[in-house]
Structure formats: C-alpha cells, structure tokens
Design a protein around this motif. Structure first.
Motif, PDB file in Angstrom:
ATOM      1  N   GLY A  15       0.814  -1.214  -0.036  1.00  0.00           N
ATOM      2  CA  GLY A  15      -0.126  -0.073   0.148  1.00  0.00           C
ATOM      3  C   GLY A  15       0.812   1.405   0.093  1.00  0.00           C
ATOM      4  N   THR A  16       1.768   1.093   0.897  1.00  0.00           N
ATOM      5  CA  THR A  16       2.868   2.461   0.806  1.00  0.00           C
ATOM      6  C   THR A  16       3.522   2.692  -0.340  1.00  0.00           C
ATOM      7  N   LEU A  17       3.904   1.509  -1.304  1.00  0.00           N
ATOM      8  CA  LEU A  17       4.482   1.760  -2.468  1.00  0.00           C
ATOM      9  C   LEU A  17       3.357   2.282  -3.587  1.00  0.00           C
ATOM     10  N   PHE A  18       2.100   1.808  -3.431  1.00  0.00           N
ATOM     11  CA  PHE A  18       1.136   2.504  -4.443  1.00  0.00           C
ATOM     12  C   PHE A  18       0.870   3.757  -4.200  1.00  0.00           C
ATOM     13  N   LEU A  19       1.232   4.107  -2.768  1.00  0.00           N
ATOM     14  CA  LEU A  19       0.889   5.796  -2.444  1.00  0.00           C
ATOM     15  C   LEU A  19       1.964   6.515  -2.797  1.00  0.00           C
ATOM     16  N   LEU A  20       3.101   6.158  -3.121  1.00  0.00           N
ATOM     17  CA  LEU A  20       4.171   6.968  -3.269  1.00  0.00           C
ATOM     18  C   LEU A  20       4.105   7.935  -4.336  1.00  0.00           C
ATOM     19  N   PRO A  21       3.710   7.338  -5.586  1.00  0.00           N
ATOM     20  CA  PRO A  21       3.644   8.415  -6.682  1.00  0.00           C
ATOM     21  C   PRO A  21       2.617   9.382  -6.420  1.00  0.00           C
ATOM     22  N   PHE A  22       1.537   9.337  -5.888  1.00  0.00           N
ATOM     23  CA  PHE A  22       0.558  10.374  -5.364  1.00  0.00           C
ATOM     24  C   PHE A  22       1.208  11.346  -4.472  1.00  0.00           C
ATOM     25  N   ALA A  23       1.812  10.899  -3.493  1.00  0.00           N
ATOM     26  CA  ALA A  23       2.768  11.798  -2.471  1.00  0.00           C
ATOM     27  C   ALA A  23       3.613  12.566  -3.178  1.00  0.00           C
ATOM     28  N   LEU A  24       4.300  12.057  -4.068  1.00  0.00           N
ATOM     29  CA  LEU A  24       5.589  12.882  -4.839  1.00  0.00           C
ATOM     30  C   LEU A  24       4.962  13.796  -5.301  1.00  0.00           C
ATOM     31  N   SER A  25       3.892  13.407  -6.275  1.00  0.00           N
ATOM     32  CA  SER A  25       3.174  14.640  -7.349  1.00  0.00           C
ATOM     33  C   SER A  25       2.524  15.660  -6.844  1.00  0.00           C
ATOM     34  N   GLU A  26       1.980  15.598  -5.323  1.00  0.00           N
ATOM     35  CA  GLU A  26       1.227  16.510  -4.675  1.00  0.00           C
ATOM     36  C   GLU A  26       1.750  17.366  -3.623  1.00  0.00           C
ATOM     37  N   THR A  27       3.104  16.881  -3.231  1.00  0.00           N
ATOM     38  CA  THR A  27       3.762  17.426  -1.895  1.00  0.00           C
ATOM     39  C   THR A  27       5.368  17.983  -2.426  1.00  0.00           C
ATOM     40  N   SER A  28       5.827  18.984  -1.982  1.00  0.00           N
ATOM     41  CA  SER A  28       7.034  19.633  -2.009  1.00  0.00           C
ATOM     42  C   SER A  28       7.691  19.220  -0.689  1.00  0.00           C
ATOM     43  N   TRP A  29       8.981  19.537  -0.863  1.00  0.00           N
ATOM     44  CA  TRP A  29       9.751  19.570   0.469  1.00  0.00           C
ATOM     45  C   TRP A  29       9.510  20.724   1.443  1.00  0.00           C
ATOM     46  N   GLN A  30       9.171  21.547   0.915  1.00  0.00           N
ATOM     47  CA  GLN A  30       8.668  23.013   1.482  1.00  0.00           C
ATOM     48  C   GLN A  30       7.435  22.652   2.276  1.00  0.00           C
ATOM     49  N   ASP A  31       6.609  21.739   1.721  1.00  0.00           N
ATOM     50  CA  ASP A  31       5.244  21.260   2.588  1.00  0.00           C
ATOM     51  C   ASP A  31       5.682  20.835   3.705  1.00  0.00           C
ATOM     52  N   VAL A  32       6.640  19.783   3.590  1.00  0.00           N
ATOM     53  CA  VAL A  32       7.101  18.847   4.727  1.00  0.00           C
ATOM     54  C   VAL A  32       7.773  19.662   5.815  1.00  0.00           C
ATOM     55  N   GLN A  33       8.645  20.679   5.331  1.00  0.00           N
ATOM     56  CA  GLN A  33       9.010  21.673   6.322  1.00  0.00           C
ATOM     57  C   GLN A  33       8.211  22.314   7.286  1.00  0.00           C
ATOM     58  N   GLN A  34       7.229  22.780   6.282  1.00  0.00           N
ATOM     59  CA  GLN A  34       6.126  23.899   7.241  1.00  0.00           C
ATOM     60  C   GLN A  34       5.118  23.041   7.829  1.00  0.00           C
ATOM     61  N   ALA A  35       4.963  21.926   7.775  1.00  0.00           N
ATOM     62  CA  ALA A  35       3.921  20.948   8.625  1.00  0.00           C
ATOM     63  C   ALA A  35       4.194  21.243   9.960  1.00  0.00           C
ATOM     64  N   THR A  36       2.993  21.391  10.525  1.00  0.00           N
ATOM     65  CA  THR A  36       2.862  21.770  12.241  1.00  0.00           C
ATOM     66  C   THR A  36       3.404  20.706  12.934  1.00  0.00           C
ATOM     67  N   GLY A  37       3.659  20.873  14.328  1.00  0.00           N
ATOM     68  CA  GLY A  37       3.983  19.581  15.174  1.00  0.00           C
ATOM     69  C   GLY A  37       2.661  18.837  15.422  1.00  0.00           C
ATOM     70  N   THR A  38       1.688  19.528  15.275  1.00  0.00           N
ATOM     71  CA  THR A  38       0.193  18.645  15.726  1.00  0.00           C
ATOM     72  C   THR A  38       0.140  17.878  14.496  1.00  0.00           C
ATOM     73  N   THR A  39       0.358  18.313  13.184  1.00  0.00           N
ATOM     74  CA  THR A  39       0.389  17.451  11.944  1.00  0.00           C
ATOM     75  C   THR A  39       0.947  16.139  12.177  1.00  0.00           C
ATOM     76  N   TRP A  40       2.274  16.228  12.489  1.00  0.00           N
ATOM     77  CA  TRP A  40       3.176  15.195  12.527  1.00  0.00           C
ATOM     78  C   TRP A  40       2.842  14.100  13.967  1.00  0.00           C
ATOM     79  N   PHE A  41       2.231  14.784  15.016  1.00  0.00           N
ATOM     80  CA  PHE A  41       1.824  14.107  15.960  1.00  0.00           C
ATOM     81  C   PHE A  41       0.495  13.128  15.510  1.00  0.00           C
ATOM     82  N   ALA A  42      -0.375  13.847  14.982  1.00  0.00           N
ATOM     83  CA  ALA A  42      -1.428  12.981  14.173  1.00  0.00           C
ATOM     84  C   ALA A  42      -1.221  11.944  13.416  1.00  0.00           C
ATOM     85  N   ILE A  43      -0.144  12.170  12.577  1.00  0.00           N
ATOM     86  CA  ILE A  43       0.488  11.191  11.622  1.00  0.00           C
ATOM     87  C   ILE A  43       0.949   9.877  12.196  1.00  0.00           C
ATOM     88  N   ILE A  44       1.829  10.237  13.513  1.00  0.00           N
ATOM     89  CA  ILE A  44       2.645   9.261  14.239  1.00  0.00           C
ATOM     90  C   ILE A  44       1.608   8.521  15.018  1.00  0.00           C
TER      91      ILE A  44
END
Length: 311
Positions: free
Chosen positions: A195-224
């Motif tokens: 499933g992670t492999l299937f999701l990778l192309p979608f994530a790469l196409s819609e997300t930039s490294w800047q988006d990753v850097q700007q994500a809040t601590g709350t977002t990362w806690f929710a994902i964890i």
C-alpha cells in the motif's frame, strides 16, 4: 464463552475504537498535507515499525510465492492505498455526517461478500446484531434525526465514499483468504508495504519538500498516532480477529468506530455529547453483543420445545 474468544472480542473492540480516532487525527493532518500524502506518511511510518516486528514475532514464517504476493498487492491496493485516499478525501470535502454514514454501512457489504465468496455461515444472531448495531451507528451520526438521511442529496463525493466502502469490504474478505497461510502480523506487514508503494507516486506528485518543512507539530503527532496505534496495533488486532471469528462477525465491531469517534470529538474537539449519542452507543453495544453471542436465543427456543412436548 471461553477466555480466548473474550480476548479476541476485546482486541476487536480496541482496534475499531482506535479507528474512531482517525477521524480526529485526519482532520488535523489534512490541514498541512493533501489526502494521499497523509496516507503515505501514515503507512510509511507503520511499515518501518512492522518489518522488524514481523522478524521478531514470526521466526518460522513462510516465504510468499507469486500468488501470495499478488494477494498482498490486492490488500495493499484496496485496504491501504484506495481506502485511505478515499477516506482522507472525504475528511476534507464531505460532511462528517455523510462520511460516517457510508463507513458505518461497511459491515453489511462485508457480511454479504463473506457469505458469497468465503461461504461463511451467517446466523440469525449475526443479522439481528448487525441491524441493531447499524441502527445505533445511524442514530449517532444523525444525532437522533434519522429523517435527515433523506435530505442528503447525491453528490460526486458520494462516489468517493462508495469507493471507500467497497475497498474496505474487499480488504476484509481477501484478508481472510491470506490468513489461512500467514499470521496477522505477516499479512498486515506485506499489505502495508504494498500500500505504501502504491501511495508513493501520489505523495510525490502533490507534495513538495517545503510542505514537509512547514507542517506543524500537531500534524506530525496526528500522523505518528495513525501510524502506531491506528495502523500497526489496530490492524494486527483486527486481522487476528478475522482469523479467529471470521470476516462477517469481526465486521460487526466496525460499528464501535462512530461511538469512539463521537466520544473523542467531545473530548478533543469540544463537541457536545447528546442523549442521542448515548442511545446510539447503547444500540451499538447491544448489537455487537447479540451478533457475537450465538447461544443468546437458543435457550429460549429449547424451553419452548420442552413445553410443546409436555403439552
């Protein structure tokens, strides 16, 4: 009822209760990332934990053949990639009432597919329990105003929600086939990896490294939280439940999810817990009890037969 069965039901209750928290965590996560990216980070974190867990817990595991990998790919596509893309899209674009309603209808499709393709025996108790639990879920979702269901018009997002329901039902049924050969930990690990492999192309196409850097601590806690509890712990427990009691009976516990979602929304989002929620929760728990207790009506029937014979 033996202790092992009680433990299985306890694990299924915990797993589906934890899934209710995904509604809350998802709401925070989609503020920083697009739906497919949230799903990718969730399962990428999960697979990092699952692979070493599988090596530690499954010393004598079998090597999958080509057919097994095909089935794992189907699990990854349906229950991991598609379901979560649909789920997070709905979190972002559909009303919660509609999203919850569609997800709550999942057990019905699982029961039907289990009877058709797995030849699982669907008892009267299963049907009665499912109907009561489903009515409880609807009661919670509509806050007691069941007629409001008819006011919800059909919209394009409904196709997304239908896709989520079908994806999860297929995941549950195909999972039962896989569990005949592999453990719940192995099945979950391989499914999440694909499933992670299937999701990778979608994530790469819609997300930039800047988006990753700007994500809040709350977002990362929710994902964890979604990676560890909602995925690793709960998916393994749910699959173990399917292995022990079958996909149809395990699916009845999915109705616990809206109960936990409402309770968590009250605790973390400040939403009100109403009397309609309490009635709905009671119906859900009653339905789960009836649906998983095969002897509930048999004693009464036996008593009637004795009376008839005496007469």
């Amino acid at each position: 009822m033996n202790k092992k069965l009680w433990l299985t039901y306890g694990m299924l209750t915990f797993a589906t209760s934890t899934w209710g928290s995904a509604f809350i965590a998802g709401k925070y996560a989609v503020q920083s990332f697009e739906p497919a990216t949230v799903a990718f980070f969730r399962f990428f974190g999960a697979v990092i934990l699952l692979i070493p867990l599988m090596f530690v817990m499954e010393k004598n595991r079998q090597k999958p053949n080509l057919k097994d990998y095909g089935l794992f790919a189907v699990l990854g596509l349906t229950g991991i990639a598609l379901y979560n893309i649909f789920f997070f899209l709905a979190s972002k674009h559909a009303p919660v009432i509609k999203s919850s309603l569609f997800i709550a209808s999942n057990p019905v499709l699982i029961v039907l597919l289990s009877a058709l393709f797995l030849k699982e025996t669907i008892t009267r108790n299963n049907v009665i329990g499912l109907a009561i639990a489903l009515s409880g879920a609807f009661f919670i979702i509509t806050e007691g105003h069941l007629l409001s269901l008819f006011k919800l018009g059909f919209e394009p997002i409904d196709f997304v929600l239908m896709g989520a329901v079908i994806s999860w039902a297929l995941y549950s049924v195909v999972g039962k086939v896989v569990l005949k050969k592999f453990s719940s930990v192995e099945s979950t690990t391989y499914a999440v990896a694909f499933g992670t492999l299937f999701l990778l192309p979608f994530a790469l196409s819609e997300t930039s490294w800047q988006d990753v850097q700007q994500a809040t601590g709350t977002t990362w806690f929710a994902i964890i939280h979604m990676s560890v509890l909602v995925t690793v712990v709960s998916f393994v427990m749910y699959y173990n439940g399917i292995k022990e009691v079958g996909a149809a009976k395990a699916s009845i516990f999915i109705n616990v999810m809206p109960v936990s979602a409402v309770i968590m929304a009250t605790l973390f989002l400040g939403e009100n817990f109403t009397s309609a929620h309490a009635v709905g929760a009671a119906l859900v728990l009653s339905g789960v009890y009836i649906g998983t207790n095969p002897r509930l009506f048999k004693k009464k029937q036996a008593g009637k037969l004795v009376k008839n014979e005496i007469a």
